[in-house]
Design an enzyme around this catalytic site. Structure first.
Site, PDB file in Angstrom:
ATOM      1  CG  ASN A 118       9.171 106.925  80.404  1.00 35.33           C
ATOM      2  OD1 ASN A 118       8.859 108.031  81.322  1.00 35.33           O
ATOM      3  ND2 ASN A 118       9.984 107.353  79.412  1.00 35.33           N
ATOM      4  CE1 TYR A 119       5.793 103.629  76.157  1.00 35.57           C
ATOM      5  CE2 TYR A 119       5.635 101.297  76.111  1.00 35.57           C
ATOM      6  CZ  TYR A 119       5.961 102.758  75.737  1.00 35.57           C
ATOM      7  OH  TYR A 119       6.851 102.321  74.430  1.00 35.57           O
ATOM      8  NE  ARG A 120       2.819 109.018  85.005  1.00 33.82           N
ATOM      9  CZ  ARG A 120       3.804 109.339  85.895  1.00 33.82           C
ATOM     10  NH1 ARG A 120       3.961 108.678  87.155  1.00 33.82           N
ATOM     11  NH2 ARG A 120       4.434 110.243  85.726  1.00 33.82           N
TER      12      ARG A 120
END
Length: 551
Positions: A473-475
């Protein structure tokens, strides 16, 4: 079986589209396909289709862009579809396959690399902003949440029905549930109840064939994959069914700040030794930022110990005195409030505002940013921490932000293979590295990005190894990307094992089964081992799908 049978409708649409010439596929023909698609709805799709010539196109595109770094990207979608009903999504999927359009799916627009609205190929954005209905069912402590709803909207709707129920999602209220849940999702309730994805009990997804499937219809493999494996690799998630969790009527929050001159580094060292061992109802995370010293005005680093405890202050103070006395917490540092008020308090953008602020979908005056993530399994030694803090004194570190989020508790009790999210026991804390800036231009952007890359390189000896883990989700495209055409398993595993460890192998098998031609893809989507070339359906393949639907 599928929730809704669209076999005849899809078959008609596919056969209709095959009559046109494949040599002249354009986005105009894609739009014509959408308008001609036989919808099972009284709501015309023309109401929710925006091309680049539409006067509302830019406002629709920009509304959910949460990182202005991508606001001026040259690779904008040729078409934006903001579906009101499921059949609008089905039409977009079918027509995209026929006319060579890629799909990007956006719920809140918080993808750190902008992949939900930026691409290097002709593409359409399915923006789920209109699909945000939330049905809270107090009688069985569950809720159905459409994927376009934000976390703030979810928390607000829960609070309308109960003061003693909550949900273990993230802190930032504008984050869309569609992407957040599909990548894992964590917040202040993680140590007590696990991730958001751990508390998903059903879902609705539209697959590559246009079928709307629930958990029973999609099967346990696909249901496993979309809870932490990134839903956009497998289809368009329409809604989640979640399990609500009990919270006390009173929780306690505090923010205690220490500068380096106030022995912040020593307190951080002691925090590392206890952070994942504290009572599971207590989460204390550390935010590191640069400030000017109140004594001499010179730059210094401020460590903010931010906490939410599931109980009253009279319970918390003895707990802290026993487990973490180095912080020196006193009763005056603490505030008792309801859980929903703590959501407002911990979300800096809504602090001090009425509860309705949780319903606001977009931020104001957002900075450019680039972020990375790490997992820490052994305490960072003092020398390593001192080196990290020195980065804040550089020009690019002026508005940087580093956050340590503790693990332990419930996270130690869940197997790494329970869902695709593998980062469980053994981690002391997770790091979110972020650099922010407001200077315009490519030169400035590159300077700040180079700064965080140097910081990330510096941290390598102090974080997880083999692989150096990262949070999906923290690409972060720096850790590896797919090729523009066929992506091999070996190439994708460069980034895939960092996000998912050994769960990546199972994700690839699921992808190959449900989307063998790799239609749903982006720079870091799960690859299909059978997909080659452009991954576009041929007439034979489409007709085969039609026959399968009819049968």
């Amino acid at each position: 079986m599928a929730l809704t049978s669209y076999s005849s409708v899809v078959a008609i649409a596919l056969l209709f589209s095959l009559t046109s010439s494949s040599s002249a596929d354009t986005h105009e023909k894609f739009v014509h396909c959408l308008y001609s698609y036989p919808l099972n709805s009284t709501i015309s799709i023309t109401e929710v289709v925006y091309t680049q010539t539409n006067s509302s196109y830019l406002s629709i595109l920009d509304f959910s862009i949460q990182n202005p770094r991508f606001s001026n990207a040259s690779s904008k979608p040729l078409v934006i579809v903001t579906p009101l009903v499921v059949s609008h999504i089905q039409a977009t999927i079918i027509c995209s396959q026929r006319h060579g359009m890629h799909i990007r799916i956006r719920s809140g627009g918080h993808d750190y690399e902008g992949l939900s609205y930026v691409a290097k190929v002709p593409f359409v954005v399915i923006d789920l902003i209109n699909l945000r209905e939330i049905k809270v069912q107090i009688e069985n402590n569950t809720a159905w949440v459409q994927a376009g709803a934000t976390l703030g909207e979810l928390y607000y709707r829960i609070s309308e029905k109960s003061t003693t129920l909550g949900f273990p999602g993230g802190v930032w209220p504008t984050v869309g549930t569609g992407g957040h849940f599909s990548g894992g999702g964590y917040g202040f309730l993680m140590r007590k109840y696990g991730l958001a994805a751990d508390n998903v009990i059903d879902a609705q997804i539209i697959d590559v064939k246009g079928n709307l499937l629930d958990r029973e219809a999609m099967g346990e493999d696909l249901f496993w994959a979309i809870r932490g494996g990134g839903g956009a690799s497998f289809g368009v998630i329409v809604a989640w069914k979640i399990k609500l969790v009990p919270v006390p009527s009173i929780v306690t929050v505090f923010n205690v700040a220490r500068t380096l001159e106030q022995n912040a580094a020593k307190v951080i060292h002691e925090w590392q030794l206890v952070a994942n061992k504290l009572d599971e109802g207590l989460t204390i995370r550390v935010n590191l930022v640069r400030v000017n010293s109140s004594k001499n005005g010179n730059p210094t680093v401020l460590a903010i110990f931010e906490s939410m405890y599931l109980g009253g202050v009279d319970q918390l103070i003895p707990l802290m005195q026993k487990s973490f006395p180095q912080l020196g917490l006193v009763k005056e540092d603490c505030i008792e409030m309801s859980w929903i008020d703590s959501v407002l308090y911990t979300a800096k953008c809504t602090r001090g505002q009425p509860l309705e602020a949780l319903l606001h979908r977009n931020g104001n005056d957002l900075p450019f940013f680039k972020a990375k993530s790490d997992y820490v399994r052994d305490p960072i030694p003092d020398v390593g921490l001192q080196g990290l803090l020195r980065f804040f004194y550089e020009d690019e570190g002026q508005d940087a932000f580093i956050q340590f989020t503790p693990y332990g508790g419930k996270m130690n009790e869940i197997s790494e293979s329970e869902i695709p999210f593998p980062h469980r026991s053994g981690n002391i804390f997770h790091i979110n590295h972020m650099v922010r800036w407001r200077e315009e231009g490519d030169e400035a952007a590159q300077r700040y990005i180079n700064w965080i890359r140097r910081l990330y390189s510096y941290m390598e000896p102090y974080v997880s190894k083999s692989p150096r883990a990262a949070y999906v989700n923290y690409r972060d495209l720096d850790i590896g990307v797919n090729s523009d055409g066929y992506t091999s398993y070996r190439q994708a595993s460069i980034w895939g094992h960092k996000y998912f460890k050994n769960n990546f192998n199972r994700l690839v098998r699921v992808k190959t089964k449900v989307d063998p031609l790799n239609f749903f893809k982006n720079e870091q989507s799960i690859p299909s081992i059978k997909s080659k070339g452009k991954g576009r359906n041929t007439k034979v393949e489409i007709l085969g799908a039609v026959n399968a639907f009819i049968k």
